[in-house]
Design an enzyme around this catalytic site. Structure first.
Site, PDB file in Angstrom:
ATOM      1  N   LYS A 169       0.844  -1.202   0.000  1.00 28.43           N
ATOM      2  CA  LYS A 169       0.000   0.000   0.000  1.00 28.43           C
ATOM      3  C   LYS A 169       0.876   1.248   0.000  1.00 28.43           C
ATOM      4  CE  LYS A 169      -1.856   2.959   2.867  1.00 28.43           C
ATOM      5  NZ  LYS A 169      -1.929   4.125   1.991  1.00 28.43           N
ATOM      6  N   GLU A 243       9.071   0.622  11.220  1.00 31.71           N
ATOM      7  CA  GLU A 243      10.147   1.621  11.044  1.00 31.71           C
ATOM      8  C   GLU A 243       9.483   2.969  11.229  1.00 31.71           C
ATOM      9  OE1 GLU A 243      13.274   1.023  10.495  1.00 31.71           O
ATOM     10  OE2 GLU A 243      13.482  -0.843   9.379  1.00 31.71           O
TER      11      GLU A 243
HETATM   12  P1  NAD Z   1       2.041   8.051   8.296  1.00 30.15           P
HETATM   13  O1  NAD Z   1       2.251   7.263   9.519  1.00 30.15           O
HETATM   14  O2  NAD Z   1       1.033   9.139   8.318  1.00 30.15           O
HETATM   15  O3  NAD Z   1       1.610   7.103   7.083  1.00 30.15           O
HETATM   16  C1  NAD Z   1       2.395   5.990   6.700  1.00 30.15           C
HETATM   17  C2  NAD Z   1       1.522   5.009   5.958  1.00 30.15           C
HETATM   18  O4  NAD Z   1       0.558   4.487   6.867  1.00 30.15           O
HETATM   19  C3  NAD Z   1       0.736   5.622   4.800  1.00 30.15           C
HETATM   20  O5  NAD Z   1       0.699   4.706   3.728  1.00 30.15           O
HETATM   21  C4  NAD Z   1      -0.655   5.784   5.395  1.00 30.15           C
HETATM   22  O6  NAD Z   1      -1.680   5.753   4.431  1.00 30.15           O
HETATM   23  C5  NAD Z   1      -0.736   4.576   6.300  1.00 30.15           C
HETATM   24  N1  NAD Z   1      -1.730   4.678   7.373  1.00 30.15           N
HETATM   25  C6  NAD Z   1      -2.299   5.778   7.908  1.00 30.15           C
HETATM   26  N2  NAD Z   1      -3.195   5.424   8.861  1.00 30.15           N
HETATM   27  C7  NAD Z   1      -3.184   4.068   8.935  1.00 30.15           C
HETATM   28  C8  NAD Z   1      -3.856   3.113   9.739  1.00 30.15           C
HETATM   29  N3  NAD Z   1      -4.753   3.478  10.659  1.00 30.15           N
HETATM   30  N4  NAD Z   1      -3.571   1.816   9.550  1.00 30.15           N
HETATM   31  C9  NAD Z   1      -2.659   1.414   8.649  1.00 30.15           C
HETATM   32  N5  NAD Z   1      -1.994   2.272   7.852  1.00 30.15           N
HETATM   33  C10 NAD Z   1      -2.243   3.591   7.992  1.00 30.15           C
HETATM   34  O7  NAD Z   1       3.480   8.560   7.878  1.00 30.15           O
HETATM   35  P2  NAD Z   1       3.853   9.525   6.687  1.00 30.15           P
HETATM   36  O8  NAD Z   1       3.331  10.887   7.056  1.00 30.15           O
HETATM   37  O9  NAD Z   1       3.463   8.922   5.383  1.00 30.15           O
HETATM   38  O10 NAD Z   1       5.441   9.495   6.736  1.00 30.15           O
HETATM   39  C11 NAD Z   1       6.160  10.271   7.615  1.00 30.15           C
HETATM   40  C12 NAD Z   1       6.542   9.501   8.849  1.00 30.15           C
HETATM   41  O11 NAD Z   1       7.207   8.296   8.478  1.00 30.15           O
HETATM   42  C13 NAD Z   1       7.518  10.232   9.726  1.00 30.15           C
HETATM   43  O12 NAD Z   1       7.159  10.072  11.077  1.00 30.15           O
HETATM   44  C14 NAD Z   1       8.834   9.530   9.453  1.00 30.15           C
HETATM   45  O13 NAD Z   1       9.761   9.645  10.484  1.00 30.15           O
HETATM   46  C15 NAD Z   1       8.403   8.145   9.218  1.00 30.15           C
HETATM   47  N6  NAD Z   1       9.396   7.422   8.432  1.00 30.15           N
HETATM   48  C16 NAD Z   1      10.152   6.461   9.042  1.00 30.15           C
HETATM   49  C17 NAD Z   1      11.129   5.790   8.323  1.00 30.15           C
HETATM   50  C18 NAD Z   1      11.995   4.743   8.962  1.00 30.15           C
HETATM   51  O14 NAD Z   1      12.623   3.998   8.220  1.00 30.15           O
HETATM   52  N7  NAD Z   1      12.064   4.639  10.270  1.00 30.15           N
HETATM   53  C19 NAD Z   1      11.328   6.094   6.989  1.00 30.15           C
HETATM   54  C20 NAD Z   1      10.539   7.058   6.394  1.00 30.15           C
HETATM   55  C21 NAD Z   1       9.567   7.718   7.132  1.00 30.15           C
END
Ligand code: NAD
Length: 482
Positions: A169, A243
């Site tokens: 996804k 992650e």
């Molecule tokens: P997010 O948590 O808002 O979304 C990540 C994914 O989760 C998206 O595909 C989103 O649609 C999905 N999602 C949202 N609600 C959900 C739910 N209830 N159940 C399942 N999936 C759901 O994150 P973002 O805004 O897309 O990305 C930024 C964040 O990601 C930052 O906090 C960043 O630090 C983190 N990040 C971490 C890493 C790592 O390797 N540790 C790498 C990149 C980004």
């Protein structure tokens, strides 16, 4: 969306616009608004494809991944251009390197596909006692928007090399490069081995966490959503890796600010802060701890360098920093800056947040550096995920280690010292999954990667991580002979 080898719309018939952050309101494409029923179909397809895929000789799976790597390499510039438009990340500084990392990771996991292997115990001549590392089954991968291809490359080839099939996804804000990746991959994979369902997190992501046919959830995103995913998948005892976010310390010792190295250290700190990805990186070294002996001089050199970064159209070659992903993220970053600027004693070392070139209508924002910050302020504790660096002074090592570790996050860290004993002493005491010494961007294919504390659970990136993250061990004990 790709389900069972076919490009299909959502069963709901609904679509979602994808807007480029580089030209606010400009629609780049539309993608299907996936539903739970679509996800069910994708899981069925991945389940049907699993027996044949896992039964393939590892050389065949590896060869397919290597062919995909070649195909991706041929289209590397297409991937970079689309990344720049889909995510707002600048072509030269971010999008092309990300496209190159994608190729490198497919090649790496194609090469090590034979390393998902078990052990044999010397248990006597009448015994054959061995382990097999078997795939988990169907892996559900949930991706973020900040560097979609790189994160996909950390999951997809590793899961496939180990013999799993996939339901992916993409993030709703940046799904296009993942669909292009699926297109290239599907030309080399049997139908159903890779499936991609677009849609919102609360629907498709949630359905991945809940679906009993998904044996592992591999999530990259915020700690907030990671908690929900972890609780849901954990509730049904599915495998998972998370992650998550970070607020990583960036510690400069006096020796790293000596006249002969100060420029190089400042360049490294700039890179570590990921300014050229608008600070939208989970591993950004966003808390800069400057030793008081070198504080003012180092800050002066750093500000001079950072203020020269060129904010602009992600597709333009001269651009160093592109656009922030969407309006709400853009406004949230500005709120953090206002909050920081309202704290007593704060010093605004650089504020280019509203200082962007004319004629650009996207979510553009220059870098900001706030000094005199205390480690317990909100801007020092929360992940801003924007081009905002906070600077905190320190005097002795115990104090800086205590401040670095006084965070619920523990993803990355950066230590800058010409005294290797000091650098490694600090590196060993920091509670983070990845510490870099005297460099800001040294991620190497095959290295370990993952978080301590609220920055995550599990490892996937290295071969050891892939074994831990995408296989399960079966022990077989055989009594031999008569
Ligand atoms: P997010 O948590 O808002 O979304 C990540 C994914 O989760 C998206 O595909 C989103 O649609 C999905 N999602 C949202 N609600 C959900 C739910 N209830 N159940 C399942 N999936 C759901 O994150 P973002 O805004 O897309 O990305 C930024 C964040 O990601 C930052 O906090 C960043 O630090 C983190 N990040 C971490 C890493 C790592 O390797 N540790 C790498 C990149 C980004």
């Amino acid at each position: 969306m790709l389900i069972g080898g076919e490009w299909v719309p959502s069963e709901s018939g609904a679509w979602r616009d994808v807007v480029t952050p580089a030209r606010a309101e400009q629609v780049l494409a539309r993608v299907p608004e996936g539903t739970k029923a679509d996800l069910d179909r994708a899981v069925d397809a991945a389940t049907a494809a699993l027996p044949a895929w896992r039964a393939l000789h590892f050389r065949e799976r590896g060869t397919i991944l290597l062919r995909i790597a070649d195909a991706l390499e041929q289209r590397a510039e297409d991937f970079a251009q689309l990344t720049a438009q889909d995510t707002g990340n600048a072509l030269r500084t971010q999008a092309r390197p990300e496209s190159a990392t994608l190729v490198a990771l497919f090649r790496y996991f194609g090469g090590v596909a034979g390393e998902f292997k078990g052990t044999v115990l010397p248990a006597g001549d009448d015994q054959l006692q061995y382990t097999r590392l078997e795939p988990l089954g169907v892996v559900g991968a949930i991706l973020p928007w900040n560097s979609p291809l790189m994160i996909a490359a950390m999951k997809l080839p590793a899961a496939l090399a180990a013999g799993n099939t996939l339901v992916v996804k993409p993030a709703e804000d940046a799904p296009l490069t993942i669909l292009l990746l699926a297109q290239v991959m599907s030309e080399h994979l049997p139908a159903g081995v890779l499936n991609v369902v677009t849609g919102v997190g609360e629907t498709v992501g949630q359905a991945i966490s809940e679906h009993p046919g998904i044996h592992k959830v591999s999530f990259t995103g915020s700690s907030e959503v990671g908690r929900i995913v972890g609780a849901t998948a954990g509730g049904r005892l599915a495998h998972q890796s998370l992650e998550l976010g970070g607020k990583s310390p960036n510690i400069v010792c006096p020796s790293a600010a000596a006249p002969d190295v100060i420029e190089a250290t400042a360049e490294g700190v700039l890179l570590a802060m990921r300014f050229s990805r608008q600070g939208q990186s989970c591993t950004a070294g966003s808390r800069l701890f400057l030793h008081e002996d070198v504080h003012d001089e180092f800050l002066r050199v750093l500000v001079e360098k950072v203020s020269k970064l060129k904010v602009g159209d992600p597709l333009a070659e001269e651009t160093d920093m592109g656009a922030i992903i969407n309006r709400s993220q853009y406004e949230q970053v500005l709120d953090y800056i206002e909050d920081g600027k309202s704290q007593p004693g704060v010093r605004v070392a650089l504020d280019m947040s509203r200082d962007v070139p004319e004629g650009l209508e996207g979510y553009y924002q220059g870098p900001t550096i706030l000094a005199g910050v205390a480690n317990d302020w909100r801007i020092a504790r929360e992940e801003i995920f924007g081009p905002v660096l906070v600077v905190i002074p320190w005097k002795d090592e115990d104090e800086v280690v205590a401040m670095a570790n006084d965070s619920h996050y523990g993803l990355a860290a950066f230590v800058w010292s010409r005294d290797l004993d000091q650098a490694l002493g600090l590196a060993h005491r920091i509670e983070s999954g990845w510490v870099q010494v005297n460099q800001g961007g040294g991620q190497v294919v095959g290295q370990s990667y993952g978080g301590y504390k609220a920055s995550g659970i599990g490892r996937e990136f290295s071969i050891e991580g892939a074994i831990e993250g995408f296989t399960q061990t079966k022990q077989i004990n055989v009594k031999l002979g008569r």
